[in-house]
Design an enzyme around this catalytic site. Sequence first.
Site, mmCIF file in Angstrom:
data_model
loop_
_atom_site.group_PDB
_atom_site.id
_atom_site.type_symbol
_atom_site.label_atom_id
_atom_site.label_comp_id
_atom_site.label_asym_id
_atom_site.label_seq_id
_atom_site.Cartn_x
_atom_site.Cartn_y
_atom_site.Cartn_z
ATOM 1 N N ASP A 280 0.861 -1.158 0.000
ATOM 2 C CA ASP A 280 0.000 0.000 0.000
ATOM 3 C C ASP A 280 0.914 1.229 0.000
ATOM 4 O OD1 ASP A 280 -3.242 0.556 1.551
ATOM 5 O OD2 ASP A 280 -2.104 1.768 0.131
HETATM 6 C C1 GLC Z 1 -4.171 4.415 -0.271
HETATM 7 C C2 GLC Z 1 -5.092 3.265 0.067
HETATM 8 C C3 GLC Z 1 -5.124 2.210 -0.986
HETATM 9 C C4 GLC Z 1 -4.907 2.842 -2.333
HETATM 10 C C5 GLC Z 1 -3.479 3.361 -2.370
HETATM 11 C C6 GLC Z 1 -3.158 4.076 -3.681
HETATM 12 O O1 GLC Z 1 -3.544 4.875 0.881
HETATM 13 O O2 GLC Z 1 -4.905 2.615 1.313
HETATM 14 O O3 GLC Z 1 -6.404 1.549 -0.879
HETATM 15 O O4 GLC Z 1 -5.109 1.898 -3.359
HETATM 16 O O5 GLC Z 1 -3.205 4.215 -1.276
HETATM 17 O O6 GLC Z 1 -3.898 5.252 -3.770
#
Ligand code: GLC
Length: 753
Positions: A280
């Site tokens: 993430d």
């Molecule tokens: C965010 C979220 C995730 C998302 C990623 C990219 O913090 O937790 O669900 O896909 O970053 O934006």
Amino acid sequence: MTKNNRLTSVLAAVCCLFSAAAMRPAAEIDSCVTELLGRMTIDEKIGQLNQLSGYGYAPEMVTQIKNGSVGSILNEVDPEVVNRLQYEAVENSRLGIPLIFARDVIHGFKTIFPIPLGQAASWNVDLVEEGARIAADEASSVGIRWTFSPMVDISRDARWGRIAESFGEDPVLSGALGVAMVKGYQGDDLSRPNTMAACAKHFAGYGAAEGGRDYNTTWIPEVQLRDTYLPPFKQAADAGAATFMCSFNDINGVPSSGNRYLLRDILRGEWGYDGLMVSDWGSIQQMIPHGYSTDLRQAALQGVNAGVDVDMESYAYIGHLRELIESGELSESDIDPLVANVLRLKYRLGLFDNPYVDMASASRFYAPASLDAARRAVEESAILLKNDGILPIDNDKVRKIAIVGPMADAQHDQAGTWVFDLEKERCVTPLAALKELYGGSDIRYAAGLEYTRDRKTNGFAEAVKAAAKSDVIIYFAGEEAVLSGEAHCRADLSLPGAQSALLRELKATGKPLVLVVQAGRPLAFADDVALADAVVFCFHGGTMTGPALANLLSGKVNFSGRCPVSFPRMSGQVPVYYAGKNTGRPASGITLIDDIPLEAGQTSTGCTSYYLDAGAGPLFPFGYGLSYTSFTYSEPELSASTLSADGSLTVKCTVTNTGSREGSEVAQLYVRDHVGSLVRPVRELKDFRKITLRPGESRQIEFTIIPSQLAFHVDGAKTVVEPGEFSVWVAPDAQSGTPVQFTFVESSEFASK
Ligand code: GLC
């Protein structure tokens, strides 16, 4: 290398260069990956594991691409820029490895569908797949070939802002809808340019955040992790989800981004998953504040050892892997499998053959069929929670309508969270739609409050005045979009601002009052429900919320939405969910706080499991929802009274539309295992069927129960079904229905489902 091997590798290189009309066979892809990997330097390999957020055609980004230091880019959605950056990768880097462009396309790209929790309320697998298909076509038309969706986290705590992005509290419903989204995004050939790689996230247990506070620690016993939180991910993996994303949280003290047991032993070892695992945003770096990594160097080592293929925006891999290899703490063979997963995805997407956006058909948005699908999605996801008969509003009889509330004309906020590419001016609000539908009526609009958190009451008088002059009040309340979604948790689940106060003022006019709530979570709004004559709940519906709600309120369309989560009576009641345990003292003889006599004796209210100020059970149960018609269920008929390990049971039930108009009903199959070596939930959903019946029509529906559906985890991946009594319901919600029993006659073990 022998002569024969040399010939093979040359042939492999040659075949990898030719364009493929459809997805290359897996064996050919593996051969191409192996051949390319063999030509890559350590730095080029590390570059493929580095994912950065785009910021246009910037010189430093171009330099990194030409150096082979970045493998994928998220958040670049200008097709011209996508093609220019892709050109640098394909034509100006040493090996010409194409980039993947990714985006959070969570419930639509430009045509915004209901938030996933709303789509879950439709219980319509085909509709969810259709929405994902449309999202893929729109997003891929600007070059996005990877979405970070579906989110299949199970969520049983409405304080958690990300419940909005989930499919709710149940593994069976979440699993079915997660699979539908995977199929919608990926289609049957991921190499087609109008598809997107899906991403099952957030692996795992993210929705169990302590206190419903985002990013918080989770304590999940392994049997619960495997019974509740993992099944939707396993289904997504089995459905061919091309990628996974690890979660921010720690599970029992180990952050997912460094969790070997989760990412290698279970995902790769037990499940045999061969897709790509992306971190993430910054989650590898966040193992430092977690207190799991001393520094970014250790975090990078832990990420690789756990099996996180791609580092999203931590700069851990690009900054430290070369040094870790040179020091001998990692070997090149440790990162080769991670690089192979990236290259394999790029071949599967057809990017080596077709890396560019076709500008002749770029930016395909808002097709009439897409808007129609988005409207149907809202129509099927809105839930009729209460109706004393005021709905549907018959415009022939009701000519003067007051439209009130901060969510009546909220183009931005009706779209909900995770709508980076929203064009709010395309959103049709309930006010606009009702004005159009009830064109000839006397419609009086007064917001009463400027936005949902507004506490100023100076707008009340105008709203009350409009209400007093009307035949019916439709009050659009709820949550602004920003009040749910990532990092947007609430400890108080009531209607924000002065919305309840306004409701009371409207009620005081004595006019029939319809409350329509748009929100990103189930709210604790029992007092508001009690005051309203009818209540409609619409999890943020997106672009076509207005026309859909107008069709439902007017009766042009019948309600069919059913709760994908339990609604709490009070904020303090959460977590509240249907598949709970019976306890040794299940609630009985409830005496509520205002009914307790003065100086009541210590045990006078009974000693069972309930709240003095909220009783027991939800305000509205999982699976619940009303219709403009009514349905009855026959008692389920079982094909046998016993079930053996190699057998199956058929469950038949006749559902009848006993009302005066066509309607759709969601028949839900629940099971209870009455006694186990671990206590079992009082009910568990095992299947469901959404059917449409004409007035008076009866239909027999049939479910099949097989032993593996009854299995529960007892030790690691091992699951068992133990001999004993089971109850079966076919019911309209998790609290209704007439159970029938069968006996499972022998103990049996199954591999984890
Ligand atoms: C965010 C979220 C995730 C998302 C990623 C990219 O913090 O937790 O669900 O896909 O970053 O934006």
